[in-house]
Design a protein around this motif. Structure first.
Motif, short mmCIF file in Angstrom:
data_model
loop_
_atom_site.label_atom_id
_atom_site.label_comp_id
_atom_site.label_asym_id
_atom_site.label_seq_id
_atom_site.Cartn_x
_atom_site.Cartn_y
_atom_site.Cartn_z
N UNK A 1 0.84 -1.20 0.00
CA UNK A 1 0.00 0.00 0.00
C UNK A 1 0.87 1.25 0.00
N UNK A 2 0.26 2.34 -0.40
CA UNK A 2 0.87 3.67 -0.31
C UNK A 2 -0.03 4.52 0.56
N UNK A 3 0.49 5.67 1.00
CA UNK A 3 -0.32 6.59 1.79
C UNK A 3 0.04 8.02 1.44
N UNK A 4 -0.89 8.93 1.73
CA UNK A 4 -0.64 10.36 1.58
C UNK A 4 -1.49 11.12 2.59
N UNK A 5 -1.04 12.32 2.92
CA UNK A 5 -1.79 13.19 3.82
C UNK A 5 -2.91 13.87 3.04
N UNK A 6 -3.97 14.21 3.75
CA UNK A 6 -5.09 14.96 3.18
C UNK A 6 -5.12 16.34 3.82
N UNK A 7 -4.22 17.20 3.36
CA UNK A 7 -4.16 18.57 3.89
C UNK A 7 -4.87 19.50 2.92
N UNK A 8 -5.43 20.55 3.44
CA UNK A 8 -6.27 21.48 2.69
C UNK A 8 -5.51 22.72 2.25
N UNK A 9 -5.65 23.07 0.98
CA UNK A 9 -5.09 24.34 0.49
C UNK A 9 -6.07 25.45 0.82
N UNK A 10 -5.54 26.54 1.37
CA UNK A 10 -6.39 27.70 1.65
C UNK A 10 -5.62 28.96 1.29
N UNK B 1 -4.75 8.86 4.02
CA UNK B 1 -5.43 7.70 3.45
C UNK B 1 -4.40 6.70 2.96
N UNK B 2 -4.77 5.43 2.96
CA UNK B 2 -3.94 4.39 2.37
C UNK B 2 -4.69 3.83 1.16
N UNK B 3 -3.92 3.40 0.17
CA UNK B 3 -4.49 2.91 -1.09
C UNK B 3 -3.49 1.97 -1.74
N UNK B 4 -3.93 1.15 -2.71
CA UNK B 4 -3.01 0.21 -3.34
C UNK B 4 -1.85 0.93 -4.03
N UNK B 5 -0.66 0.37 -3.87
CA UNK B 5 0.52 0.92 -4.54
C UNK B 5 0.26 0.89 -6.05
#
Length: 117
Positions: free
Chosen positions: A12-21, A80-84
């Motif tokens: 799996x891979x992961x990334x942050x869910x940060x918001x642009x403002x 979130x994590x998701x398939x590589x």
């Protein structure tokens, strides 16, 4: 948006869910901030968690502490994590957290988000 390998689940891979403002004092420049699910929904105009769960291959969505077992100072940030190799999930997340909030801020009153970081 950085994408990293996750230890669990394997593959799996992961990334942050940060918001642009948009920063109020910056003549339209933006920065990233931590945001909760409701803030992401208000800023993007969509229920990102629902879209990711039903339309993509995301394994898990939540705080880094819950999803990745992190204990550092960023453990409260959403990720979130998701398939590589999955290209759709991070693309949807990027558009919903980085592009749509900035576009919506240009066309309506920007969402004010109080953050600690």
């Amino acid at each position: 948006m950085g994408i990293s390998d996750a230890e669990n689940p394997v593959g799996a891979s992961w990334c942050e869910l940060r918001l642009a403002k948009i920063k109020p004092e910056s003549d339209g420049w933006s920065n990233l901030c931590s945001a909760g699910p409701e803030q992401l929904k208000a800023a993007s105009g969509i229920d990102l968690f629902e879209v990711l769960r039903t339309e993509t291959g995301v394994f898990a969505i939540g705080t880094k502490e819950d999803v990745l077992n992190r204990t550092d100072k960023t453990r409260g940030r959403l990720c979130m994590t998701f398939p590589k190799g999955d290209q759709l999930s991070p693309l949807v997340a990027f558009v919903a957290t980085r592009i749509m909030p900035l576009e919506n801020a240009e066309t309506k009153s920007p969402v004010v988000i109080q953050t600690a970081d």
